[in-house]
Write a protein that holds these residues in place. Structure first.
Motif, PDB file in Angstrom:
ATOM      1  N   SER A   1      64.036  57.631  36.281  1.00  0.00           N
ATOM      2  CA  SER A   1      63.858  57.475  34.527  1.00  0.00           C
ATOM      3  C   SER A   1      64.453  58.661  33.969  1.00  0.00           C
ATOM      4  O   SER A   1      63.971  59.725  34.118  1.00  0.00           O
ATOM      5  CB  SER A   1      62.505  57.499  34.659  1.00  0.00           C
ATOM      6  OG  SER A   1      62.118  57.585  32.960  1.00  0.00           O
TER       7      SER A   1
ATOM      8  N   ASN B   1      59.715  47.805  35.452  1.00  0.00           N
ATOM      9  CA  ASN B   1      59.889  48.776  34.293  1.00  0.00           C
ATOM     10  C   ASN B   1      59.446  50.155  34.327  1.00  0.00           C
ATOM     11  O   ASN B   1      59.224  50.742  33.192  1.00  0.00           O
ATOM     12  CB  ASN B   1      59.550  48.171  33.088  1.00  0.00           C
ATOM     13  CG  ASN B   1      60.480  46.788  32.540  1.00  0.00           C
ATOM     14  OD1 ASN B   1      61.691  46.730  32.793  1.00  0.00           O
ATOM     15  ND2 ASN B   1      59.877  45.997  32.018  1.00  0.00           N
TER      16      ASN B   1
ATOM     17  N   TYR C   1      61.101  53.080  32.223  1.00  0.00           N
ATOM     18  CA  TYR C   1      60.446  53.132  30.772  1.00  0.00           C
ATOM     19  C   TYR C   1      59.166  53.571  30.695  1.00  0.00           C
ATOM     20  O   TYR C   1      58.795  54.572  29.667  1.00  0.00           O
ATOM     21  CB  TYR C   1      60.682  51.672  30.007  1.00  0.00           C
ATOM     22  CG  TYR C   1      62.220  51.205  29.984  1.00  0.00           C
ATOM     23  CD1 TYR C   1      62.869  51.680  28.992  1.00  0.00           C
ATOM     24  CD2 TYR C   1      62.497  50.260  30.851  1.00  0.00           C
ATOM     25  CE1 TYR C   1      64.366  51.283  28.803  1.00  0.00           C
ATOM     26  CE2 TYR C   1      63.862  49.776  30.773  1.00  0.00           C
ATOM     27  CZ  TYR C   1      64.641  50.404  29.844  1.00  0.00           C
ATOM     28  OH  TYR C   1      66.187  49.776  29.742  1.00  0.00           O
ATOM     29  N   THR C   2      58.261  53.124  31.554  1.00  0.00           N
ATOM     30  CA  THR C   2      56.907  53.783  31.445  1.00  0.00           C
ATOM     31  C   THR C   2      56.302  54.882  31.784  1.00  0.00           C
ATOM     32  O   THR C   2      55.667  55.786  31.558  1.00  0.00           O
ATOM     33  CB  THR C   2      55.827  52.560  32.203  1.00  0.00           C
ATOM     34  OG1 THR C   2      56.399  52.468  33.511  1.00  0.00           O
ATOM     35  CG2 THR C   2      56.008  51.024  31.520  1.00  0.00           C
TER      36      THR C   2
ATOM     37  N   SER D   1      63.658  44.083  36.287  1.00  0.00           N
ATOM     38  CA  SER D   1      63.331  44.860  35.058  1.00  0.00           C
ATOM     39  C   SER D   1      64.258  44.887  33.932  1.00  0.00           C
ATOM     40  O   SER D   1      65.416  44.060  33.956  1.00  0.00           O
ATOM     41  CB  SER D   1      63.438  46.263  35.731  1.00  0.00           C
ATOM     42  OG  SER D   1      64.701  46.633  36.097  1.00  0.00           O
ATOM     43  N   ASP D   2      63.956  45.236  32.659  1.00  0.00           N
ATOM     44  CA  ASP D   2      64.990  45.267  31.673  1.00  0.00           C
ATOM     45  C   ASP D   2      66.177  46.025  31.935  1.00  0.00           C
ATOM     46  O   ASP D   2      67.064  45.469  31.386  1.00  0.00           O
ATOM     47  CB  ASP D   2      64.257  46.007  30.399  1.00  0.00           C
ATOM     48  CG  ASP D   2      62.851  45.120  29.933  1.00  0.00           C
ATOM     49  OD1 ASP D   2      62.734  44.135  30.291  1.00  0.00           O
ATOM     50  OD2 ASP D   2      62.250  45.636  29.214  1.00  0.00           O
ATOM     51  N   GLU D   3      66.055  47.176  32.662  1.00  0.00           N
ATOM     52  CA  GLU D   3      67.387  47.639  33.092  1.00  0.00           C
ATOM     53  C   GLU D   3      68.362  46.901  33.796  1.00  0.00           C
ATOM     54  O   GLU D   3      69.661  47.006  33.632  1.00  0.00           O
ATOM     55  CB  GLU D   3      66.792  49.003  34.017  1.00  0.00           C
ATOM     56  CG  GLU D   3      67.925  49.989  34.464  1.00  0.00           C
ATOM     57  CD  GLU D   3      68.579  50.922  33.232  1.00  0.00           C
ATOM     58  OE1 GLU D   3      69.564  51.465  33.348  1.00  0.00           O
ATOM     59  OE2 GLU D   3      67.650  50.969  32.091  1.00  0.00           O
TER      60      GLU D   3
END
Length: 439
Positions: A343, A300, A303-304, A131-133
């Motif tokens: 999240s 992700n 975020y979503t 993931s971006d995180e």
């Protein structure tokens, strides 16, 4: 077969020697991969590209698992997932995410419950580290974690030359559409002695046949549901009772006289018309909840989830009864998060919506739903979601501790959550989770 045996059981996986711990050695047992694919994975690990090797292994495993499920027909998969938008022309990679594929494969006997549990853990891990995180925080997948993922993929998916749905299930499914089976039939007796996990699968099979089959096949499906409904009614989850009610509504709307008459007869036997939706408003809530749950189990998700939980909350605070189970499950998924956290954007909205739920509805969820909600029960296996559930109970739902309507195990679980007793929470949640599959 004795009546104590299950109607169908998932395979226990490919045997990998205990002294085989290196990923490049484990992948040698992946009979479902060709020589080049095995070499590519081994080479990635030899060069310490653990994330690359793990991701490639995972992708190949999921492609293979979904291809196996696709052989049953996309229409049938749509019915199993209770998704009216899925038909024979749907793309399986679009409509079936990895989490749903694992759950469906377990339900249909392609993998056993231990394998499904390990694959779900692998999914959560690979989703987090890719993931971006994780990239932003410079988190990297370790060799130990990557090895565990490869081992699970090979043992339960990639190790077999040909994964096939259990023969016993295929035979029973064919008989349900070609014969009207009495309760004294040996396979029906075995089914009625099986856990709700298997019974709910047969309900989905019959509802799929009632909707999609024609002529004699549809007639047999209708009659078999009518025969089975009384002995199974008190053993299937609330969600599946709503599924039968939805089928009656859909058959009526479609003008299918045979299906409507048969489903009405079945529902009358169990006074089941309380589970027939009054309007289509509930469908909007159910679809929004499903989109949120799907996002929760994909990459992700932190975020979503935000826009999707906002969309669900904007539909209104008065959740229609047929959609309540789906919505509370979706909000709890966001609120509890996973072993890596929550999240931040979505969490606050989910918390607000959960606190709007009335006491009578919470009592309904805990007394009728939680014991069969495998998604939420599995959350309690991990420390962070478990702690957030404790906070919810201790801060807002402590009145459930004295509830006389809860069954013994659920009451003990609520009391353990309220007391903050981690070992009891883990023990009881594991017991309830396994109870879905074991008699």
């Amino acid at each position: 077969m004795s009546n104590k045996e299950l109607v169908w059981v998932g395979p226990s996986g490919t045997l990998i020697p205990t002294n085989c711990s290196e990923p490049q050695d484990i992948v040698a047992y992946a009979n479902g991969l060709n020589t080049k694919q095995k070499k590519d994975i081994a080479r990635a690990f030899e060069h310490e590209a653990y994330d690359m090797g793990a991701e490639y292994t995972w992708r190949r495993a999921m492609v293979r698992l979904k291809s196996t499920l696709k052989t049953l027909g996309m229409g049938f998969i749509g019915e199993m997932l209770n998704n009216e938008d899925i038909d024979e022309y749907s793309n399986i990679d679009i409509v079936l995410n990895d989490y749903s594929a694992i759950s469906l494969a377990e339900q249909l006997g392609a993998i056993n419950s231990t394998g499904a549990l390990k694959l779900r853990h692998a999914l959560e891990m690979i989703s987090h580290f890719l993931s971006d995180e994780a990239e932003k925080n410079n988190e990297e997948l370790s060799k130990i974690d990557a090895s565990a993922l490869v081992s699970s993929c090979v043992k339960y998916v990639l190790g077999e030359t040909d994964i096939s749905i259990a023969i016993e299930f295929s035979e029973l499914r064919n008989r349900l559409f070609s014969e009207t089976l009495p309760l004294s039939d040996p396979q029906i007796e075995q089914l009625l002695g099986s856990p709700p996990f298997y019974i709910k699968t047969v309900v989905s099979v019959l509802l799929s046949g009632i909707k999609n089959e024609q002529g004699a096949a549809q007639e047999h499906a209708v009659r078999n549901l009518s025969i089975l409904i009384q002995p199974i009614w008190n053993h299937i989850p609330e969600k599946d009772k709503w599924q039968i009610g939805n089928a009656y509504r859909d058959a009526t709307a479609a003008g299918d006289i045979s299906a409507t008459k048969g489903l009405k007869t079945a529902l009358l036997k169990v006074k089941g018309f309380d589970y027939v939706p009054e309007n289509l408003r509930s469908s909007t809530f159910k679809k929004a909840a499903k989109s949120l749950i799907d996002a929760h189990f994909t990459m992700n998700n932190f975020y979503t989830e935000g826009p999707l939980v906002a969309n669900l909350s904007k539909l209104g605070s008065s959740i229609p009864a047929p959609a309540f189970i789906d919505c509370v499950q979706a909000y709890l998924c966001v609120y509890l998060g996973n072993s890596y956290g929550v999240s931040n954007v979505a969490f606050s909205t989910a918390k607000v919506e959960l606190l709007k739920i009335t006491e009578d509805r919470w009592r309904y969820y805990f007394s009728k739903v939680l014991a069969t909600d495998e998604i939420i029960l599995a959350k309690l296996f991990n420390e962070k979601p478990k702690n957030r559930f404790k906070t919810l109970i201790q801060g807002h739902l402590s009145y459930l501790v004295e509830s006389e309507s809860l069954n013994t195990d659920i009451l003990k679980l609520v009391q353990a959550l309220n007391d903050g007793n981690d070992s009891r929470i883990s023990g009881i949640s594991h017991k309830l989770y396994q109870k879905i599959r074991e008699k």
